[in-house]
Each structure stands twice: as structure tokens, then as C-alpha cells.
Design a protein around this motif. Structure first.
Motif, PDB file in Angstrom:
ATOM      1  N   GLU A  18     136.543  88.443   4.199  1.00 28.36           N
ATOM      2  CA  GLU A  18     136.827  87.152   3.615  1.00 28.36           C
ATOM      3  C   GLU A  18     138.072  86.559   4.270  1.00 28.36           C
ATOM      4  OE1 GLU A  18     135.271  85.394   1.386  1.00 28.36           O
ATOM      5  OE2 GLU A  18     133.694  86.780   0.810  1.00 28.36           O
ATOM      6  N   LEU A  19     138.007  85.287   4.625  1.00 29.90           N
ATOM      7  CA  LEU A  19     139.150  84.582   5.178  1.00 29.90           C
ATOM      8  C   LEU A  19     139.478  83.397   4.282  1.00 29.90           C
ATOM      9  CD1 LEU A  19     138.438  84.443   9.022  1.00 29.90           C
ATOM     10  CD2 LEU A  19     139.953  85.982   7.792  1.00 29.90           C
ATOM     11  N   THR A  20     140.733  83.283   3.898  1.00 34.96           N
ATOM     12  CA  THR A  20     141.173  82.161   3.085  1.00 34.96           C
ATOM     13  C   THR A  20     141.879  81.166   3.985  1.00 34.96           C
ATOM     14  OG1 THR A  20     141.457  83.606   1.175  1.00 34.96           O
ATOM     15  CG2 THR A  20     142.536  81.458   1.091  1.00 34.96           C
ATOM     16  N   LEU A  21     141.186  80.080   4.317  1.00 36.20           N
ATOM     17  CA  LEU A  21     141.735  79.049   5.176  1.00 36.20           C
ATOM     18  C   LEU A  21     141.820  77.745   4.408  1.00 36.20           C
ATOM     19  CD1 LEU A  21     139.655  79.710   8.442  1.00 36.20           C
ATOM     20  CD2 LEU A  21     141.749  80.836   7.680  1.00 36.20           C
ATOM     21  N   GLY A  59     139.730  95.809  15.450  1.00 35.81           N
ATOM     22  CA  GLY A  59     138.437  96.386  15.100  1.00 35.81           C
ATOM     23  C   GLY A  59     137.753  95.731  13.927  1.00 35.81           C
ATOM     24  N   MET A  60     138.461  94.909  13.159  1.00 38.39           N
ATOM     25  CA  MET A  60     137.844  94.239  12.015  1.00 38.39           C
ATOM     26  C   MET A  60     137.035  93.037  12.485  1.00 38.39           C
ATOM     27  SD  MET A  60     140.949  94.489   9.200  1.00 38.39           S
ATOM     28  CE  MET A  60     139.921  93.909   7.856  1.00 38.39           C
ATOM     29  N   ALA A  61     135.943  92.767  11.783  1.00 34.77           N
ATOM     30  CA  ALA A  61     135.017  91.707  12.193  1.00 34.77           C
ATOM     31  C   ALA A  61     135.396  90.376  11.555  1.00 34.77           C
ATOM     32  CB  ALA A  61     133.597  92.078  11.793  1.00 34.77           C
ATOM     33  N   LEU A  62     135.199  89.289  12.313  1.00 34.13           N
ATOM     34  CA  LEU A  62     135.323  87.946  11.750  1.00 34.13           C
ATOM     35  C   LEU A  62     134.027  87.583  11.032  1.00 34.13           C
ATOM     36  CD1 LEU A  62     137.054  85.842  14.554  1.00 34.13           C
ATOM     37  CD2 LEU A  62     138.093  87.108  12.680  1.00 34.13           C
ATOM     38  N   LEU A  95     131.147  81.104   7.696  1.00 36.08           N
ATOM     39  CA  LEU A  95     132.471  80.514   7.548  1.00 36.08           C
ATOM     40  C   LEU A  95     132.382  78.991   7.502  1.00 36.08           C
ATOM     41  CD1 LEU A  95     135.500  80.979   7.331  1.00 36.08           C
ATOM     42  CD2 LEU A  95     135.630  80.956   9.823  1.00 36.08           C
ATOM     43  N   ALA A  96     131.495  78.403   8.298  1.00 39.92           N
ATOM     44  CA  ALA A  96     131.320  76.949   8.285  1.00 39.92           C
ATOM     45  C   ALA A  96     130.865  76.467   6.913  1.00 39.92           C
ATOM     46  CB  ALA A  96     130.329  76.529   9.366  1.00 39.92           C
ATOM     47  N   GLU A  97     129.953  77.194   6.286  1.00 42.22           N
ATOM     48  CA  GLU A  97     129.473  76.822   4.948  1.00 42.22           C
ATOM     49  C   GLU A  97     130.608  76.884   3.931  1.00 42.22           C
ATOM     50  OE1 GLU A  97     126.269  79.454   4.139  1.00 42.22           O
ATOM     51  OE2 GLU A  97     124.850  78.446   5.498  1.00 42.22           O
ATOM     52  N   ARG A  98     131.434  77.926   4.013  1.00 41.88           N
ATOM     53  CA  ARG A  98     132.519  78.073   3.046  1.00 41.88           C
ATOM     54  C   ARG A  98     133.584  76.998   3.224  1.00 41.88           C
ATOM     55  NH1 ARG A  98     133.127  84.627   3.652  1.00 41.88           N
ATOM     56  NH2 ARG A  98     131.326  85.218   2.366  1.00 41.88           N
ATOM     57  N   LEU A  99     133.822  76.615   4.479  1.00 37.66           N
ATOM     58  CA  LEU A  99     134.842  75.608   4.747  1.00 37.66           C
ATOM     59  C   LEU A  99     134.292  74.185   4.656  1.00 37.66           C
ATOM     60  CD1 LEU A  99     136.652  77.247   7.832  1.00 37.66           C
ATOM     61  CD2 LEU A  99     137.383  77.257   5.445  1.00 37.66           C
ATOM     62  N   ARG A 124     130.967  91.713  20.593  1.00 34.04           N
ATOM     63  CA  ARG A 124     130.228  92.965  20.777  1.00 34.04           C
ATOM     64  C   ARG A 124     128.733  92.677  20.678  1.00 34.04           C
ATOM     65  NH1 ARG A 124     133.570  97.253  16.917  1.00 34.04           N
ATOM     66  NH2 ARG A 124     135.628  96.978  17.904  1.00 34.04           N
ATOM     67  N   GLY A 125     128.222  92.085  21.735  1.00 33.08           N
ATOM     68  CA  GLY A 125     126.794  91.779  21.762  1.00 33.08           C
ATOM     69  C   GLY A 125     126.404  90.903  20.594  1.00 33.08           C
ATOM     70  N   THR A 126     125.338  91.304  19.914  1.00 33.37           N
ATOM     71  CA  THR A 126     124.857  90.537  18.759  1.00 33.37           C
ATOM     72  C   THR A 126     125.539  90.951  17.457  1.00 33.37           C
ATOM     73  OG1 THR A 126     123.070  92.142  18.439  1.00 33.37           O
ATOM     74  CG2 THR A 126     122.594  90.226  19.840  1.00 33.37           C
ATOM     75  N   ALA A 127     126.474  91.924  17.540  1.00 34.93           N
ATOM     76  CA  ALA A 127     127.136  92.406  16.317  1.00 34.93           C
ATOM     77  C   ALA A 127     128.171  91.422  15.796  1.00 34.93           C
ATOM     78  CB  ALA A 127     127.798  93.761  16.580  1.00 34.93           C
ATOM     79  N   GLY A 128     128.661  90.517  16.673  1.00 34.85           N
ATOM     80  CA  GLY A 128     129.625  89.529  16.220  1.00 34.85           C
ATOM     81  C   GLY A 128     130.948  89.647  16.946  1.00 34.85           C
ATOM     82  N   LEU A 129     131.962  89.008  16.378  1.00 31.53           N
ATOM     83  CA  LEU A 129     133.303  88.998  16.952  1.00 31.53           C
ATOM     84  C   LEU A 129     134.208  89.954  16.183  1.00 31.53           C
ATOM     85  CD1 LEU A 129     133.910  85.178  17.584  1.00 31.53           C
ATOM     86  CD2 LEU A 129     133.449  86.938  19.285  1.00 31.53           C
TER      87      LEU A 129
END
Length: 485
Positions: A2-5, A35-38, A44-48, A71-76
């Protein structure tokens, strides 16, 4: 994750820049670790409540600047924090820097806990200064002493100790100092502190009403410079050379407070000559000044006889001696100490009570027993053999790999300095390139040091060798050779 922006649609800054800036600050602040994923860009676009392209552009910029990796299709995923953001953490929204920040940018917070970033963020082969070998901690003896103490005496677990420190530990420290450093102090001149930095703070606050100006070695220990630069007093940086601080360049004004590391100058490693030590004491008498002697790693001397501390030559008049057990036993104990001339004892004890009202009983009692029962001396003898072998290995590897390598400050302590020859890249550049290979070597400006001259020559690399074995040291130097070539 979770990111609080918080985005401001009315701001002149584009939304993608706001997303980038806020995620970047969260990463640098340590809330998002390596090592943590974004969050997925769509989520994130929906939440913001912004377009997905806004988030994608911010993510692409984070990846381009090295804060995250795909990391490929795993994300950032968050990558290792860039070297320029590791040592000093600045409060507020300004970016982190790998060096002292200017006064207008706010008060920096030094990361003392090992290599910048600490913990799992350390490089695989890390020459960070002042780190003890984790495998050398005397765990079996320590466990036995702690168990015995807990079975015999528990009253101090629910009561307060003397704010100056457990009397048994202060007595043990004074006995050790008389024997090992020729510092003739008694139990009622020792104040136990939370490490060496706490001892420096104690002495400075004790003497600030007696002080008109501050003097300090240049370059110097960053922790001491932070204390001095937090005041409004005039600071006189005094250059050092191969014999330590240049006593001939000390100011003649009365009422100075001088910080000095005579036994193993930090960071250059120079040992102050006897003639300069005596000149320093004469200066203190003639100018009615006081001296803070930081003897941070004097337990480890490999070449030549043990040195008499400046405080030992002084006879308890003008030198405040600061020491720590972080290098000799373990930084996790958080035990240091300061010795004070007897005339300052009552004031120092009251000041310590106002600062923290004393240290934890169990660690103090265990350390006192560790010293009194002879374990500390045996422990030091073993460590000196281990660290000397590592020092020798590092010096040999540097001189074999780089013909004519100039190595200074290796007679004692846990670090040495390699002065880079003409034609080599700047030390900061080598530091960054080495970090990319998983090697931590440090320019003076990054190795917990500070230079008051902003245009100082960047030609010195600091190697703390105590926490790496000989195989690791040889491997690291071979990698550095490839980097430089």
C-alpha cells in the motif's frame, strides 16, 4: 504494498512528477526497502483516480533513475538505494546526499549503524569503517555471565542505577585505563554513556559554558563535526599531516575546546608524535583551553609499543578522555564512557542524570564481570591477532595489485587509507563503481568523515578491514583492479 500518496491537481507540478517525487521519498526514507514490490500501475491509478499513463510515466522515471527494477512480468521492485543517498538522511522533502548538507538544508542525521543503509543493504564485500567481526563476539562467555547475574541479583532490573554508571563497571574501566593507556583515573572520574557519540555530547555540553571557540582536526570524524556545527560558536578547523594535528596552527585565543584523535587520527590514520602531544598540552595550559581526546580504537595497535594516551600525559588537568566498547566487544552493547578531571565530576554526573538517568544494568554488570575476570584482555589478544592478519592481507594485496600503493594509518585501529596515485579516477567515482560490483569502499567524504574545505582533493579511499576475512579481502581488491582498469 500500500502506498499513501497525496496529489494536488491544482499544483503547477505535473501529476506524474508528484507521483515520482513521493514514491522516491518513500524509498529513500526506508519505508520501501530493497526487494519490495510497487503496486501494479492499474491498481495505483485507480486508487489515486488518475490515468494509468500518469502512473506508468512515473514508474518509468523511477526505473530510469535506478530506484526500481523490472522483473519480467512480475512487476517493479525497489532496488538497492543509490550510493549517493546512503550516509546522511536529511529531514524534510529535500533529496538525500552522500556528504554533509549545507546549513540551509536542515540538520543531517548520521547513519552510524555499520555501512550506510545498514542491515541487508550492505554490499557483499563491505569495507565500512569500525565494524567488529560478527563471529568474534564472545557469546558463550557472555551468556554464562548474564545467566549467573540473573540468577544472583535482579533488584537492579526494577530499580535505577547511578546515572554515572554502575560503580563496578566504572571501577573496571578505570583499572583497564591505568593498565593499558596510562590514564590515572579513579572510579569517581568515569561516566558511562551510550557509546562514544553520547560521550562526546556529554563532554561538549559540560564544557560549552567554558568555551569561546571550537577547534577540530581537519579532516575529522563526522559525528564530532555534527556536534560542533550545531552550535553558534566559531569553529577553527586545524589541518593534519603525517604526525597528526598541526599544533603550530592552533589559535592563540583563550577558552578553546579542541577535539582530537591523537592515537589514530580519524580518518587519515596518522599517529600524533610525542613532541606534538606535549605541544598540545602546553597550548591548553597557555590558552586556558580543554581537549577532548577520542580514543575510539586504541585497543588495537599492531606495530610498535602501546602508546600513552594524551590524558595519561596530562595528569587529569585539561584532557577529557572518550572511549567506547563498540569496536572491542560490540556496538550492540551501546556502552561507551568519558573520563573527566575531578573538579568536573559532580557537574558531569548531574548532566548525565538530566540526559538519560543512566544505562541499562544488565549490560553494565556483564561488561564489568567480563573485564574483572580477565576475559576482556584475552578477547583483545585474540582480536589483535585476527585483525592484524587482515590488515597485513589488505596491505599486501594493495601493494601487489597496484605497484607502489601508498597505504597510511595501518599501524593500529580497524581501518587504513589508500592514497590514490595520479591518473586514477576520483575516490568517489571508484566508490560508486565498486558498489555496483557489490563492494563497499569509501571516499573520505563517505567514510564517516568530514572535511571543512569543500574543494578537498578526492584521492583517498578508506578501507575498514576488520569484518572481512582474508579470502574476501583478496577477492575485493582483485575486483577493484578490474574496475579501475
Amino acid at each position: 504494498m500500500e502506498l499513501t500518496l497525496t496529489l494536488d491537481p491544482k499544483s503547477s507540478k505535473p501529476l506524474q512528477a508528484q507521483v515520482f517525487d513521493q514514491i522516491r521519498e518513500i524509498i529513500l526514507d526506508g519505508q520501501l526497502k530493497a526487494g519490495m514490490a510497487l503496486p501494479p500501475s492499474r491498481l495505483l491509478a485507480e486508487r489515486l483516480r488518475v490515468s494509468r499513463n500518469t502512473v506508468i510515466i512515473a514508474y518509468e522515471r523511477l526505473a530510469a533513475e535506478g530506484y526500481v527494477k523490472a522483473r519480467g512480468t512480475a512487476g517493479l521492485f525497489v532496488g538497492p538505494i543509490p550510493p549517493d543517498s546512503l550516509l546522511l538522511i536529511q529531514r524534510g522533502s529535500q533529496p538525500l546526499t552522500n556528504g554533509p548538507v549545507s546549513e540551509e538544508l536542515g540538520e543531517p542525521l548520521l547513519c552510524f549503524a555499520g555501512s550506510p543503509g545498514g542491515g541487508g543493504d550492505r554490499p557483499e564485500l563491505d569495507f565500512w569503517v569500525g565494524r567488529s567481526d560478527p563471529g568474534a563476539f564472545p557469546i558463550r562467555i557472555w551468556r554464562r555471565i548474564v545467566s549467573r547475574l540473573l540468577s544472583q541479583e535482579t533488584a537492579y532490573l526494577t530499580d535505577y542505577c547511578d546515572p554515572a554508571g554502575l560503580p563496578e563497571l566504572r571501577t573496571a574501566i578505570s583499572t583497564h585505563l591505568r593498565r593499558a593507556r596510562a590514564v590515572a583515573v579513579t572510579e569517581d572520574q568515569v561516566i558511562v554513556t551510550t557509546g562514544g557519540q553520547d560521550a562526546l555530547n556529554l563532554v561538549f555540553n559540560l564544557l560549552k559554558s567554558h568555551t569561546r571557540q571550537l577547534c577540530i582536526e581537519n579532516p575529522c570524524y563526522l559525528g564530532a563535526s555534527l556536534i560542533f556545527r550545531s552550535t553558534e560558536l566559531t569553529i577553527h578547523p586545524v589541518p593534519v599531516d603525517g604526525e597528526g594535528l598541526r599544533t603550530d596552527l592552533l589559535p592563540k585565543d583563550r577558552g578553546s575546546l579542541l577535539y582530537v584523535t591523537p592515537s589514530h587520527q580519524f580518518p587519515t590514520g596518522a599517529t600524533m608524535s610525542l613532541s606534538r602531544r606535549l605541544a598540545l598540552l602546553r597550548w591548553a595550559e597557555e590558552t586556558d583551553s580543554y581537549i577532548v581526546e577520542d580514543d575510539y580504537d586504541s585497543d588495537f595497535r599492531y606495530d610498535g609499543p602501546p602508546l600513552t594516551a594524551l590524558a595519561g600525559l596530562d595528569g587529569g588537568r585539561r584532557v577529557f578522555y572518550v572511549g567506547t566498547f563498540s569496536k572491542s566487544v560490540g556496538a550492540g552493547l551501546r556502552i561507551g564512557f568519558a573520563t573527566v578531571p575531578r573538579m568536573f565530576w559532580g557537574e558531569a554526573r548531574m548532566l548525565k542524570a538530566r540526559m538519560s538517568n543512566g544505562q541499562a544494568w544488565l549490560e553494565q554488570a556483564a561488561l564489568a564481570a567480563f573485564i574483572d575476570e580477565g576475559h576482556f584482555d584475552r578477547h583483545l589478544r585474540r582480536l589483535r591477532q585476527v585483525y592484524k592478519a587482515r590488515r597485513d592481507c589488505l596491505v599486501t594485496a594493495l601493494r601487489r595489485t597496484f605497484a607502489g600503493a601508498v597505504v597510511i594509518g595501518g599501524d593500529s585501529g580497524l581501518h587504513l587509507v589508500w592514497r590514490l596515485p595520479p591518473g586514477f579516477p576520483p575516490a568517489r567515482q571508484i566508490q560508486v563503481m565498486a558498489r555496483e560490483r557489490g563492494i563497499g569502499v569509501y571516499a573520505l567524504s563517505s567514510g564517516a568523515a568530514y572535511d571543512f574545505h569543500s574543494n578537498a582533493v578526492d584521492n583517498m579511499l578508506v578501507f575498514g578491514y576488520s569484518s572481512l576475512n582474508e579470502i574476501q579481502i583478496k577477492k575485493a581488491i582483485a575486483e577493484i583492479q578490474e574496475i579501475i582498469q
